[in-house]
Design a protein around this motif. Structure first.
Motif: not given
Length: 475
Positions: A257, A286-289, A441
């Motif tokens: 991160r 996490r990402t939007e995916r 990420k």
């Protein structure tokens, strides 16, 4: 009822011999054979003679001969072929052979192998024969003499059909992957809890190959004890000491991160331990995916790399998750240099069947790709496994599709089917496997705890290509 075939068998399908009573001094036989690279590789594989002069083109260039040469005994084996199958033929007992290797044999040379009787004793049935191998230029490359016991009875035996040997260069695609990764800058990789030999050795080897700069995250005393036990040198490697695997996963995610490492590699901890830290809503990556896993397999009988997803993270993905799973796999294919990957959405059948959810999901995913909601690849489904990877099977079932029979990516209905498929290809099909997590990420090398250092190195190379592809897309 007699079911035996009455059709005539061509004479070339039989082996016929020459009994001792029919043999005269001066009799013999000849075989003409072109030596191919495949012949040399098969001989090396069977004999175990992997002298680099025979199998390593780079080494051979520096040798006295400047190119790969055939094993001397490969030519010698052709003499045995003539004696055992042509003259004297079946029933012959090979007693001895002298050989002089007078000239190297290169790939593409055509050898004329001749055996000729020089003396014989009909009482003992012992026959001596001059044996020579001559190349296409008329030069003798092998000279010698054989002694055999000739057969007493005339034999005519149906030639045995042998299975075609499978020759697959298991290192070719691996080497191509490594060479592509080595041409890019090395990345900083956090290696999470490398407390097994395979995990530690894979990380150290990837570092020494110039692929990664490894940061070992785990209990330092345990890592050093393991290295000493396995005789692995930790000189020059950084170790971030944490008490246990949970702490290692949390620390690794924290470093990712903060941008202090470019990628992560799972060591000997459980996948759930690492992934729970990765997908944590507050402190994770996490990402939007949706996060998903992709196996990258080199299957000997398949003409190109084969990607399988998801076989490690999403147990029973719903439709929305499958959309991300498909897109993640397409993005990985692009990073691997596959410009327009062909994506097969698997089901048990290749027809849309309302009672079979996987077939309905496949149809909807295909339509989403048609409408541009999934981008970057050709998507088709439902397809059964056979018609996804076999053009013959697809044609037999009358399937008209650019994907059928030529898939780059197989999207499975659930984790169970995907995991079994990937492991079957690996353990029964001889496939080499690498694994990567997409949708976070940073790339995450996620291999099985039983996977070899070789698999971990290949996965590191994939992570490098992914990062380079992402930077290129941002440029």
């Amino acid at each position: 009822m007699n079911t035996r075939s009455t059709l005539p068998v061509p004479s070339g399908d039989f082996l016929e011999n020459h009994p001792i009573d029919e043999i005269q001094v001066g009799d013999g036989a000849t075989l003409v054979r072109q030596v191919t690279e495949r012949d040399i590789q098969l001989f090396a594989a069977v004999s175990g003679d992997v002298n680099p002069a025979h199998v390593d083109a780079l080494y051979a260039k520096t040798s006295h001969f400047h190119e790969i040469i055939a094993h001397g005994m490969l030519g010698g084996s052709l003499i045995s072929t003539v004696l055992g199958t042509q003259f004297p033929g079946p029933g012959t007992i090979y007693l001895g052979q002298t050989l002089k290797f007078l000239k190297p044999v290169h790939i593409g040379d055509t050898l004329t192998v001749t055996v000729k009787v020089t003396s014989m004793d009909k009482t003992t049935r012992r026959v001596r024969l001059a044996t020579t191998c001559i190349d296409q230029d008329g030069d003798v490359v092998i000279d010698g003499e054989a002694e055999v016991i000739a057969p007493t009875e005339r034999l005519r035996i149906l030639r045995t059909d042998l299975p075609e040997p499978l020759m697959a260069d298991k290192n070719l695609r691996y080497d191509q992957l490594l060479n592509a990764a080595k041409a890019l800058p090395r990345i900083k990789m956090g290696v999470v809890h490398p407390c097994s030999r395979e995990a530690l050795e894979g990380a150290l080897d990837a570092d020494r190959l110039g692929l990664i700069q490894a940061l070992l995250i785990g209990p330092e005393p345990r890592i050093r004890s393991l290295a000493e036990e396995c005789q692995l040198d930790l000189s020059g490697f950084s170790i971030l000491d944490v008490p246990h695997s949970h702490a290692a996963a949390a620390k690794a995610v924290e470093l990712a991160r903060a941008g202090e490492v470019d990628a992560l590699m799972k060591g000997s901890l459980h996948s759930d331990e690492l992934l729970s830290a990765v997908v944590n809503a507050q402190s994770g990556l996490r990402t939007e995916r949706r996060v998903s896993h992709v196996f990258v397999l080199d299957v000997p009988r398949y003409p190109k790399p084969l990607l399988i997803t998801d076989a490690a993270i999403n147990v029973a993905p719903d439709f929305d998750a499958k959309v991300d799973i498909v897109q993640n796999a397409i993005d990985l294919a692009h990073a691997l240099g596959i410009e327009r990957p062909k994506v097969a959405i698997l089901s048990a059948v290749e027809t849309v069947t309302p009672k079979l959810r996987s077939s309905m999901d496949a149809a909807a995913l295909s339509k989403m790709a048609d409408r541009g909601q999934i981008t970057g690849g050709l998507v088709d489904g439902p397809l059964a496994f056979d018609n996804a990877v076999s053009l013959a099977a697809a044609k037999t079932k009358g399937i008209q599709s650019e994907v059928a029979g030529d898939a780059d990516i197989l999207v499975v209905p659930d984790l169970e089917s995907g995991n079994m498929l990937a492991k079957q290809l690996e353990y029964l099909g001889g496939a080499q496997a690498a694994g990567i997590v997409m949708g976070a990420k940073v790339p995450i090398v996620l291999t099985s705890r039983a996977d070899s250092a070789h698999s971990r190195i290949a996965s590191c190379a994939i992570a490098i290509l992914l990062i380079a592809h992402g930077l290129k897309a941002l440029a």
